[in-house]
Design a protein around this motif. Structure first.
Motif, PDB file in Angstrom:
ATOM      1  N   GLY A  77       0.725  14.127  -6.069  1.00  0.00           N
ATOM      2  CA  GLY A  77       1.050  13.560  -7.370  1.00  0.00           C
ATOM      3  C   GLY A  77       1.917  14.446  -8.242  1.00  0.00           C
ATOM      4  N   SER A  78       1.779  15.753  -8.104  1.00  0.00           N
ATOM      5  CA  SER A  78       2.573  16.665  -8.931  1.00  0.00           C
ATOM      6  C   SER A  78       4.044  16.660  -8.536  1.00  0.00           C
ATOM      7  CB  SER A  78       2.018  18.087  -8.846  1.00  0.00           C
ATOM      8  OG  SER A  78       2.196  18.615  -7.549  1.00  0.00           O
ATOM      9  N   ARG A  79       4.358  16.184  -7.332  1.00  0.00           N
ATOM     10  CA  ARG A  79       5.756  16.122  -6.863  1.00  0.00           C
ATOM     11  C   ARG A  79       6.349  14.725  -6.989  1.00  0.00           C
ATOM     12  NH1 ARG A  79       6.893  20.454  -2.424  1.00  0.00           N
ATOM     13  NH2 ARG A  79       5.402  22.016  -3.095  1.00  0.00           N
ATOM     14  N   ALA A  80       5.549  13.763  -7.414  1.00  0.00           N
ATOM     15  CA  ALA A  80       6.012  12.375  -7.524  1.00  0.00           C
ATOM     16  C   ALA A  80       6.809  12.210  -8.818  1.00  0.00           C
ATOM     17  CB  ALA A  80       4.830  11.415  -7.483  1.00  0.00           C
ATOM     18  N   ARG A  81       8.017  12.715  -8.780  1.00  0.00           N
ATOM     19  CA  ARG A  81       8.900  12.672  -9.942  1.00  0.00           C
ATOM     20  C   ARG A  81      10.302  12.299  -9.470  1.00  0.00           C
ATOM     21  NH1 ARG A  81       4.413  12.813 -11.684  1.00  0.00           N
ATOM     22  NH2 ARG A  81       3.484  14.429 -12.954  1.00  0.00           N
ATOM     23  N   GLY A  82      10.929  11.389 -10.215  1.00  0.00           N
ATOM     24  CA  GLY A  82      12.297  11.008  -9.905  1.00  0.00           C
ATOM     25  C   GLY A  82      13.276  12.083 -10.324  1.00  0.00           C
ATOM     26  N   THR A  83      14.531  11.905  -9.975  1.00  0.00           N
ATOM     27  CA  THR A  83      15.553  12.908 -10.272  1.00  0.00           C
ATOM     28  C   THR A  83      16.031  12.852 -11.721  1.00  0.00           C
ATOM     29  OG1 THR A  83      17.278  11.421  -9.478  1.00  0.00           O
ATOM     30  CG2 THR A  83      16.378  12.992  -7.895  1.00  0.00           C
ATOM     31  N   THR A  84      15.785  11.738 -12.409  1.00  0.00           N
ATOM     32  CA  THR A  84      16.170  11.600 -13.814  1.00  0.00           C
ATOM     33  C   THR A  84      14.892  11.612 -14.650  1.00  0.00           C
ATOM     34  OG1 THR A  84      18.065  10.257 -13.149  1.00  0.00           O
ATOM     35  CG2 THR A  84      17.431  10.179 -15.478  1.00  0.00           C
ATOM     36  N   PRO A  85      14.626  12.693 -15.379  1.00  0.00           N
ATOM     37  CA  PRO A  85      13.359  12.803 -16.107  1.00  0.00           C
ATOM     38  C   PRO A  85      13.041  11.623 -17.031  1.00  0.00           C
ATOM     39  CG  PRO A  85      14.465  14.910 -16.072  1.00  0.00           C
ATOM     40  CD  PRO A  85      15.429  13.905 -15.488  1.00  0.00           C
ATOM     41  N   SER A  86      14.049  11.022 -17.648  1.00  0.00           N
ATOM     42  CA  SER A  86      13.778   9.913 -18.570  1.00  0.00           C
ATOM     43  C   SER A  86      13.330   8.641 -17.852  1.00  0.00           C
ATOM     44  CB  SER A  86      15.017   9.618 -19.417  1.00  0.00           C
ATOM     45  OG  SER A  86      16.076   9.146 -18.602  1.00  0.00           O
ATOM     46  N   LEU A  87      13.457   8.612 -16.534  1.00  0.00           N
ATOM     47  CA  LEU A  87      13.052   7.446 -15.740  1.00  0.00           C
ATOM     48  C   LEU A  87      11.823   7.738 -14.892  1.00  0.00           C
ATOM     49  CD1 LEU A  87      16.582   6.384 -14.418  1.00  0.00           C
ATOM     50  CD2 LEU A  87      15.402   5.549 -16.456  1.00  0.00           C
ATOM     51  N   SER A  88      11.452   8.982 -14.803  1.00  0.00           N
ATOM     52  CA  SER A  88      10.454   9.464 -13.863  1.00  0.00           C
ATOM     53  C   SER A  88       9.017   9.226 -14.328  1.00  0.00           C
ATOM     54  CB  SER A  88      10.675  10.964 -13.682  1.00  0.00           C
ATOM     55  OG  SER A  88       9.762  11.502 -12.771  1.00  0.00           O
ATOM     56  N   PHE A  89       8.102   9.226 -13.355  1.00  0.00           N
ATOM     57  CA  PHE A  89       6.676   9.262 -13.671  1.00  0.00           C
ATOM     58  C   PHE A  89       6.397  10.469 -14.558  1.00  0.00           C
ATOM     59  CE2 PHE A  89       5.342   7.062  -9.494  1.00  0.00           C
ATOM     60  CZ  PHE A  89       4.835   5.945 -10.132  1.00  0.00           C
ATOM     61  N   THR A  90       5.478  10.322 -15.479  1.00  0.00           N
ATOM     62  CA  THR A  90       4.967  11.439 -16.273  1.00  0.00           C
ATOM     63  C   THR A  90       3.461  11.606 -16.060  1.00  0.00           C
ATOM     64  OG1 THR A  90       4.624   9.999 -18.193  1.00  0.00           O
ATOM     65  CG2 THR A  90       6.726  11.190 -18.070  1.00  0.00           C
ATOM     66  N   LEU A 119      11.013   6.284 -10.236  1.00  0.00           N
ATOM     67  CA  LEU A 119       9.800   6.894 -10.779  1.00  0.00           C
ATOM     68  C   LEU A 119       9.356   8.143 -10.022  1.00  0.00           C
ATOM     69  CD1 LEU A 119       7.799   3.599 -11.354  1.00  0.00           C
ATOM     70  CD2 LEU A 119       8.576   5.152 -13.159  1.00  0.00           C
ATOM     71  N   ALA A 120       9.402   8.094  -8.694  1.00  0.00           N
ATOM     72  CA  ALA A 120       8.802   9.158  -7.874  1.00  0.00           C
ATOM     73  C   ALA A 120       9.794   9.898  -6.991  1.00  0.00           C
ATOM     74  CB  ALA A 120       7.698   8.561  -6.998  1.00  0.00           C
ATOM     75  N   GLY A 121      11.072   9.553  -7.058  1.00  0.00           N
ATOM     76  CA  GLY A 121      12.032  10.178  -6.165  1.00  0.00           C
ATOM     77  C   GLY A 121      11.724   9.791  -4.728  1.00  0.00           C
ATOM     78  N   SER A 122      11.670  10.771  -3.842  1.00  0.00           N
ATOM     79  CA  SER A 122      11.350  10.487  -2.436  1.00  0.00           C
ATOM     80  C   SER A 122       9.907  10.866  -2.099  1.00  0.00           C
ATOM     81  CB  SER A 122      12.313  11.242  -1.522  1.00  0.00           C
ATOM     82  OG  SER A 122      12.181  12.638  -1.737  1.00  0.00           O
ATOM     83  N   ALA A 123       9.104  11.174  -3.116  1.00  0.00           N
ATOM     84  CA  ALA A 123       7.741  11.667  -2.898  1.00  0.00           C
ATOM     85  C   ALA A 123       6.719  10.537  -2.837  1.00  0.00           C
ATOM     86  CB  ALA A 123       7.378  12.663  -3.988  1.00  0.00           C
ATOM     87  N   TRP A 124       7.031   9.488  -2.080  1.00  0.00           N
ATOM     88  CA  TRP A 124       6.100   8.384  -1.887  1.00  0.00           C
ATOM     89  C   TRP A 124       6.280   7.822  -0.484  1.00  0.00           C
ATOM     90  CZ3 TRP A 124       8.055   3.431  -0.970  1.00  0.00           C
ATOM     91  CH2 TRP A 124       9.421   3.267  -1.232  1.00  0.00           C
ATOM     92  N   TYR A 165       0.866  -1.176   0.000  1.00  0.00           N
ATOM     93  CA  TYR A 165       0.000   0.000   0.000  1.00  0.00           C
ATOM     94  C   TYR A 165       0.904   1.228   0.000  1.00  0.00           C
ATOM     95  CZ  TYR A 165      -3.564  -3.381   1.226  1.00  0.00           C
ATOM     96  OH  TYR A 165      -4.415  -4.465   1.213  1.00  0.00           O
ATOM     97  N   ILE A 166       0.826   1.989  -1.071  1.00  0.00           N
ATOM     98  CA  ILE A 166       1.728   3.115  -1.285  1.00  0.00           C
ATOM     99  C   ILE A 166       0.911   4.386  -1.428  1.00  0.00           C
ATOM    100  CG2 ILE A 166       3.411   4.088  -2.912  1.00  0.00           C
ATOM    101  CD1 ILE A 166       3.901   0.992  -3.593  1.00  0.00           C
ATOM    102  N   ARG A 167       1.422   5.463  -0.867  1.00  0.00           N
ATOM    103  CA  ARG A 167       0.765   6.764  -1.001  1.00  0.00           C
ATOM    104  C   ARG A 167       1.725   7.738  -1.663  1.00  0.00           C
ATOM    105  NH1 ARG A 167      -2.654   9.004   3.684  1.00  0.00           N
ATOM    106  NH2 ARG A 167      -4.034   7.559   2.649  1.00  0.00           N
ATOM    107  N   LEU A 168       1.204   8.459  -2.632  1.00  0.00           N
ATOM    108  CA  LEU A 168       1.890   9.606  -3.222  1.00  0.00           C
ATOM    109  C   LEU A 168       1.196  10.825  -2.624  1.00  0.00           C
ATOM    110  CD1 LEU A 168       1.902   8.440  -6.973  1.00  0.00           C
ATOM    111  CD2 LEU A 168       3.650   8.017  -5.232  1.00  0.00           C
ATOM    112  N   PRO A 169       1.812  11.493  -1.624  1.00  0.00           N
ATOM    113  CA  PRO A 169       1.140  12.597  -0.945  1.00  0.00           C
ATOM    114  C   PRO A 169       0.737  13.739  -1.879  1.00  0.00           C
ATOM    115  CG  PRO A 169       3.053  11.902   0.305  1.00  0.00           C
ATOM    116  CD  PRO A 169       3.110  11.193  -1.020  1.00  0.00           C
TER     117      PRO A 169
END
Length: 114
Positions: free
Chosen positions: A12-25, A101-106, A6-10
């Motif tokens: 969603g607009s901040r749920a991005r990894g540090t490498t854009p090509s690997l990150s959630f879009t 995918l989300a960096g530390s935003a999860w 069970y995962i929460r993205l507090p």
């Protein structure tokens, strides 16, 4: 054996990894669920990350494990998004994919047997 995460993205607009090509879009719960499910079922995210490493051939292949039966459901609640993941992927691999995918935003809220 499958596990339910069970995962929460507090936010969603901040749920991005540090490498854009690997990150959630994604922008909504369904999109986040679909992108995470693909990252667990297919090796594409792992392979893109591996090729970015200084020594790609030395990356532990166990980090590339996939689960073709992984299922992710997403629900939107105001700003936060709840994701329910059912998969046989080991927890440390799931966490690594989420960091890409989300960096530390999860947040990992709970873990149960599926």
């Amino acid at each position: 054996m499958a596990t339910r995460y069970y995962i929460r993205l507090p936010d969603g607009s901040r749920a991005r990894g540090t490498t854009p090509s690997l990150s959630f879009t994604a922008q909504g719960a369904g999109g986040f669920a679909e992108q995470l499910q693909d990252a667990l079922r297919e090796p594409a995210l792992f392979e893109r990350w591996r090729l970015l490493q200084d020594e790609p051939d030395e990356v532990d292949p166990a980090l590339g494990v996939t689960d073709p039966n992984a299922v992710v459901h997403g629900e939107q609640h105001d700003l936060h998004i709840d994701l329910q993941v059912t998969s046989s992927i080991p927890g440390h691999v799931l966490k690594q994919r989420l960091r890409l995918l989300a960096g530390s935003a999860w947040e990992l809220r709970d873990v149960t047997a599926a």
